[in-house]
Scaffold this motif. Structure first.
Motif, PDB file in Angstrom:
ATOM      1  N   LEU A 128       0.764  -1.221  -0.029  1.00 58.37           N
ATOM      2  CA  LEU A 128       0.004   0.078  -0.063  1.00 58.37           C
ATOM      3  C   LEU A 128       0.842   1.276  -0.080  1.00 58.37           C
ATOM      4  CD1 LEU A 128      -1.661   1.046   3.240  1.00 58.37           C
ATOM      5  CD2 LEU A 128       0.281  -0.515   3.260  1.00 58.37           C
ATOM      6  N   VAL A 129       2.166   1.183   0.822  1.00 57.26           N
ATOM      7  CA  VAL A 129       2.852   2.436   0.574  1.00 57.26           C
ATOM      8  C   VAL A 129       3.695   2.430  -0.650  1.00 57.26           C
ATOM      9  CG1 VAL A 129       4.826   3.497   1.776  1.00 57.26           C
ATOM     10  CG2 VAL A 129       3.088   2.457   3.245  1.00 57.26           C
ATOM     11  N   ARG A 130       3.922   1.416  -1.429  1.00 58.13           N
ATOM     12  CA  ARG A 130       4.627   1.419  -2.643  1.00 58.13           C
ATOM     13  C   ARG A 130       3.542   2.044  -3.627  1.00 58.13           C
ATOM     14  NH1 ARG A 130       6.365  -3.778  -1.288  1.00 58.13           N
ATOM     15  NH2 ARG A 130       5.243  -4.696  -2.948  1.00 58.13           N
ATOM     16  N   ARG A 131       2.435   1.735  -3.707  1.00 61.48           N
ATOM     17  CA  ARG A 131       1.453   2.064  -4.506  1.00 61.48           C
ATOM     18  C   ARG A 131       1.151   3.828  -4.360  1.00 61.48           C
ATOM     19  NH1 ARG A 131      -1.178  -2.792  -3.429  1.00 61.48           N
ATOM     20  NH2 ARG A 131      -2.538  -1.648  -1.644  1.00 61.48           N
ATOM     21  N   HIS A 132       1.040   4.193  -3.107  1.00 55.46           N
ATOM     22  CA  HIS A 132       0.853   5.476  -2.610  1.00 55.46           C
ATOM     23  C   HIS A 132       2.169   6.277  -2.976  1.00 55.46           C
ATOM     24  CE1 HIS A 132       0.320   9.115  -0.132  1.00 55.46           C
ATOM     25  NE2 HIS A 132       1.484   9.005   0.671  1.00 55.46           N
ATOM     26  N   LYS A 133       3.128   5.853  -2.758  1.00 55.62           N
ATOM     27  CA  LYS A 133       4.531   6.716  -3.145  1.00 55.62           C
ATOM     28  C   LYS A 133       4.385   6.801  -4.910  1.00 55.62           C
ATOM     29  CE  LYS A 133       7.871   5.499   0.252  1.00 55.62           C
ATOM     30  NZ  LYS A 133       9.114   4.698   0.456  1.00 55.62           N
ATOM     31  N   ALA A 134       4.113   6.004  -5.506  1.00 57.99           N
ATOM     32  CA  ALA A 134       3.839   5.999  -6.861  1.00 57.99           C
ATOM     33  C   ALA A 134       2.907   7.219  -7.324  1.00 57.99           C
ATOM     34  CB  ALA A 134       3.403   4.455  -7.907  1.00 57.99           C
ATOM     35  N   ARG A 135       1.730   6.799  -6.738  1.00 57.85           N
ATOM     36  CA  ARG A 135       0.611   7.947  -6.918  1.00 57.85           C
ATOM     37  C   ARG A 135       1.230   9.498  -6.610  1.00 57.85           C
ATOM     38  NH1 ARG A 135      -2.969   3.611  -5.450  1.00 57.85           N
ATOM     39  NH2 ARG A 135      -2.979   4.155  -3.293  1.00 57.85           N
TER      40      ARG A 135
END
Length: 209
Positions: A128-135
């Motif tokens: 969830l943090v990796r996806r957040h960082k990408a967004r």
């Protein structure tokens, strides 16, 4: 704070079961922390069996991730609103970085347990943090590209410019660093962030990166 007693009820609005469970879980996490939140307690407070909870969230970790994900999406929506605003790109970048830092500092004060979950997820690089960082990177890129298109920014290298921004503001936007600075007065942090932003805007405008 003590863990909730069996039978504790949390006011839950009508709606989909998964949304109701997240409402209860968010409340329990805020009041009792990660250890005090159990699937059984959340299910009981929501008026359902714990087996029903597992229909929507396969584990306690998945339930906690979903709670954290709700907050991260709210942060992303806040930043997206700034990125999509009609302001000049330099003004937007300043407001974006201030909002990004401010929202996380507010979370640390208002919901320490959720902030701790966020820190742990960051330290362990949970999906969830990796996806957040990408967004968040995409939103930052949008502002930088707009600044280049409107001649507000003239970076020599786009990737280096993006890295320069995140490196320079690391202390203010990374939750691990924010927790380390929790005892620093907010006005001092605001001054330091303002200085960092001025350096970033100048570097972007004059092609120093």
């Amino acid at each position: 704070m003590k863990a909730p007693r069996p039978g504790t009820r949390v006011p839950v609005a009508d709606g989909p079961a998964d949304a109701r469970l997240l409402t209860v879980a968010s409340d329990y996490l805020k009041r009792f922390g990660f250890k005090g939140l159990t699937v059984v307690a959340v299910a009981d407070a929501a008026g359902m069996t714990h087996a029903n909870v597992y229909r929507y969230f396969p584990s306690k970790a998945a339930l906690i991730d979903a709670v954290a994900g709700q907050w991260l999406r709210k942060l992303e929506a806040l930043i997206a609103g700034i990125a999509d605003a009609p302001d000049p790109a330099d003004d937007k970048l300043e407001r974006l970085l201030q909002a990004w830092a401010g929202a996380q500092r507010d979370l640390l004060v208002e919901d320490r347990h959720l902030f701790d979950v966020y820190v742990t997820a960051t330290e362990t690089s949970r999906p969830l943090v990796r996806r957040h960082k990408a967004r968040m990177r995409q939103l930052l890129e949008r502002v930088i590209d707009e600044g280049v298109a409107t001649a507000k920014f003239d970076p020599r290298d786009r990737e280096r410019a993006l890295s320069f921004i995140t490196d320079t503001t690391y202390r203010f936007i990374n939750p691990v660093a924010i927790r380390l600075d929790q005892d620093v007065p907010p006005d001092i942090l605001d001054q330091r962030l303002a200085t960092a932003i001025r350096i970033i805007l100048r570097a972007l405008a004059f092609g120093n990166v």
